[in-house]
Motif scaffolding. Structure first.
Motif, PDB file in Angstrom:
ATOM      1  N   UNK A 150       8.566 -73.705  81.459  1.00  0.00           N
ATOM      2  CA  UNK A 150       8.973 -74.981  80.890  1.00  0.00           C
ATOM      3  C   UNK A 150       8.004 -75.423  79.807  1.00  0.00           C
ATOM      4  N   UNK A 151       8.528 -76.170  78.864  1.00  0.00           N
ATOM      5  CA  UNK A 151       7.709 -76.983  77.967  1.00  0.00           C
ATOM      6  C   UNK A 151       7.825 -78.424  78.436  1.00  0.00           C
ATOM      7  N   UNK A 170      10.566 -79.520  71.040  1.00  0.00           N
ATOM      8  CA  UNK A 170      10.053 -78.282  70.463  1.00  0.00           C
ATOM      9  C   UNK A 170       9.315 -77.490  71.529  1.00  0.00           C
ATOM     10  N   UNK A 171       9.287 -76.189  71.359  1.00  0.00           N
ATOM     11  CA  UNK A 171       8.546 -75.337  72.283  1.00  0.00           C
ATOM     12  C   UNK A 171       7.053 -75.526  72.068  1.00  0.00           C
ATOM     13  N   UNK A 172       6.314 -75.642  73.172  1.00  0.00           N
ATOM     14  CA  UNK A 172       4.861 -75.741  73.099  1.00  0.00           C
ATOM     15  C   UNK A 172       4.267 -74.344  73.122  1.00  0.00           C
ATOM     16  N   UNK A 173       3.150 -74.131  72.407  1.00  0.00           N
ATOM     17  CA  UNK A 173       2.514 -72.812  72.435  1.00  0.00           C
ATOM     18  C   UNK A 173       1.807 -72.562  73.763  1.00  0.00           C
ATOM     19  N   UNK A 174       1.441 -71.298  74.012  1.00  0.00           N
ATOM     20  CA  UNK A 174       0.697 -70.953  75.229  1.00  0.00           C
ATOM     21  C   UNK A 174      -0.750 -71.362  75.110  1.00  0.00           C
ATOM     22  N   UNK A 216      10.100 -85.492  80.430  1.00  0.00           N
ATOM     23  CA  UNK A 216      11.153 -84.554  80.055  1.00  0.00           C
ATOM     24  C   UNK A 216      10.551 -83.172  79.858  1.00  0.00           C
ATOM     25  N   UNK A 217      11.347 -82.153  80.074  1.00  0.00           N
ATOM     26  CA  UNK A 217      10.892 -80.779  79.897  1.00  0.00           C
ATOM     27  C   UNK A 217      12.050 -79.943  79.397  1.00  0.00           C
ATOM     28  N   UNK A 244      14.205 -68.693  82.544  1.00  0.00           N
ATOM     29  CA  UNK A 244      14.318 -68.765  84.000  1.00  0.00           C
ATOM     30  C   UNK A 244      14.760 -67.415  84.525  1.00  0.00           C
ATOM     31  N   UNK A 245      14.322 -67.115  85.764  1.00  0.00           N
ATOM     32  CA  UNK A 245      14.642 -65.836  86.391  1.00  0.00           C
ATOM     33  C   UNK A 245      14.680 -66.024  87.894  1.00  0.00           C
ATOM     34  N   UNK A 246      15.796 -65.634  88.501  1.00  0.00           N
ATOM     35  CA  UNK A 246      15.899 -65.685  89.960  1.00  0.00           C
ATOM     36  C   UNK A 246      15.057 -64.547  90.544  1.00  0.00           C
ATOM     37  N   UNK A 247      14.210 -64.879  91.517  1.00  0.00           N
ATOM     38  CA  UNK A 247      13.293 -63.893  92.088  1.00  0.00           C
ATOM     39  C   UNK A 247      13.622 -63.585  93.545  1.00  0.00           C
TER      40      UNK A 247
END
Length: 358
Positions: A102-103, A166-170, A80-81, A86-89
Motif C-alpha cells: 500500500x501507499x 500518487x505512489x510513494x517511493x520505497x 487513505x491508502x 496484492x497477492x493471495x498467499x
C-alpha cells in the motif's frame, strides 16, 4: 486529491534483537536438556526441558504487558491508502490471507509504502484491486502496523470514492519488520550458547559411564544387528532387507521388547534399514506409548502415499517418526528427494490427517 510522497519513516527494534537472543538461548537449553534427559534417563534434565519454556513465556508476557497496555490505550489514526499490489498467499478458510503493498497517505504526514498481510473474505476479494483506494487505520507510533478498514464510516467512504493518490517511493515497511542478519545471528548465537551450557554443566551425566546401562547385545542373526541399552534400542537390517518388507518392522520392534517387561517409548524412528526406539526413563512418570501398538500394516502404505502424493521429485529417502510425548500417538512421514522435502501426518491408527508438499 493528490499526495506528494516522500521517503517513509524508519523504525528499529533493539529490544527485538535481545528477545531473539534470549529466545534462541532458551530454545537451545530446553531442547538439549529434554533430549539428553530422555537419552540418559535423568529426570532433572527432562524437567528443565519442559519447565524452562513455560517460565520464559510467562516472564516475557509479564514484561511486555505494560507496553501492550499502553499501545492499546492509544487511539488509532485513519488515512487513505492506494493498493499498489496484492497477492493471495493461502486459502485454508473463507478468509483468504492476502499480502498487500500500500501507499498510505496520512493527512498530517508524508506518504509512505507499507507491506501488510490481512485476511479478506473470499466474497469481498474482488473489491480490492491495484490502484484502488481504501481506508486504513494504524497506531500513531507504529505506522507499519496499518490495517484496512473493511467497513469505513460514510465520511471516509466518500473521501475514498473521490480520492486520487500518487505512489510513494520505497523502501517498503512491513507490519512485522524482519530482524535481518544481525537478529538471525544473535538468535543462532543464543541457541548455540544454550546447547553448550547444558552440555558443559551436565557433562558428567551425559558423557560419563552409565552404570545402569547394559552392554550392547548383538543378535544371533547375521542379517541384522540389535542393540539395547537402558535408554534406547536400535535394529539395523542387513543389505537387501527393508523395514517396509512384510512383517519386518513388527519383528524388529518385538526384538527390542522381548525381555518380558512392557517398556514405554517416547519416540520411534523408522528408516529403510534402521529402527530407533527412545524408551521412557525408568522411574520417571512421562507420557509414552507401547511401541508394539504401532499400526504396522499401515506403515508401508503411508510411506508409498508420501512418495507419490507430496510432489517430491525423485524421492530418495524416507523417515517415519512415531511420537507419544504429548499423550496421544502421532505419526509423521518425511520424504526427501531432488524436488525438496514433503511430509505427511497421521494418527495412531494410520489415518492421514494432513499433507505438506515440497
Amino acid at each position: 486529491m493528490t499526495i506528494t510522497a516522500v521517503a517513509p519513516p524508519t523504525h528499529t527494534r533493539p529490544a527485538g534483537l535481545a528477545r531473539g537472543f534470549l529466545t534462541g538461548g532458551v530454545t537451545g537449553v530446553s531442547l538439549t536438556a529434554f533430549i539428553s534427559g530422555c537419552v540418559v534417563g535423568k529426570a532433572p534434565l527432562i524437567i528443565i526441558g519442559l519447565v524452562l519454556p513455560a517460565v520464559y513465556g510467562l516472564v516475557l508476557h509479564l514484561c511486555t504487558l505494560p507496553r501492550r497496555s499502553r499501545e492499546k490505550a492509544v487511539a488509532p489514526r485513519t488515512a487513505l491508502a492506494m493498493v499498489e499490489s496484492l497477492e493471495a498467499v493461502g486459502s485454508d478458510t473463507s478468509d483468504v490471507p492476502v499480502r498487500f503493498e500500500l501507499t498510505v497517505a496520512p493527512d498530517d504526514a508524508p506518504a509512505y509504502r507499507v507491506e501488510i498481510r490481512q485476511g479478506i473474505n473470499l466474497v469481498e476479494l474482488p473489491d480490492y484491486r491495484p490502484r484502488g483506494i481504501v481506508v486504513v487505520e494504524y497506531p500513531p507510533d507504529r505506522p507499519w502496523e496499518c490495517r484496512i478498514v473493511k467497513r469505513p464510516t460514510p465520511a471516509w467512504e466518500e473521501r475514498a470514492a473521490g480520492a486520487y493518490l500518487d505512489s510513494a517511493p520505497g523502501p517498503v515497511m512491513k507490519d512485522d519488520p524482519p530482524t535481518g542478519r544481525a537478529g538471525g545471528f544473535l538468535t543462532l548465537l543464543g541457541l548455540l550458547l544454550g546447547v553448550g551450557a547444558v552440555l558443559l554443566l551436565f557433562r558428567a551425566d551425559l558423557f560419563g559411564p552409565d552404570a545402569s546401562s547394559t552392554a550392547p547385545k548383538p543378535s544371533a542373526s547375521t542379517s541384522s544387528t540389535t542393540t539395547v541399552t537402558s535408554a534406547t534400542g536400535t535394529v539395523t537390517l542387513g543389505p537387501g532387507r527393508s523395514m517396509l518388507d512384510h512383517g519386518e518392522l513388527r519383528r524388529a520392534v518385538e526384538s527390542l521388547t522381548q525381555d518380558g517387561e512392557t517398556r514405554q517409548a517416547l519416540t520411534v524412528v523408522v528408516q529403510d534399514r534402521l529402527l530407533t526406539v527412545v524408551f521412557s526413563p525408568t522411574g520417571v512418570r512421562t507420557s509414552g506409548f507401547d511401541p508394539r501398538s504401532l499400526p504396522f500394516d499401515r506403515v508401508a502404505a503411508l510411506v508409498e502415499e508420501a512418495r507419490s502424493t507430496l510432489g517430491v521429485d525423485s524421492p530418495r529417502s524416507w523417515q517415519l517418526t512415531a511420537d507419544g510425548v504429548t499423550g496421544s500417538l502421532a505419526l509423521r512421514v518425511v520424504v526427501t528427494g531432488d524436488g525438496g522435502t514433503g511430509s505427511l501426518e497421521a494418527d495412531g491408527q494410520g489415518t492421514v490427517l494432513r499433507r505438506n508438499g515440497s
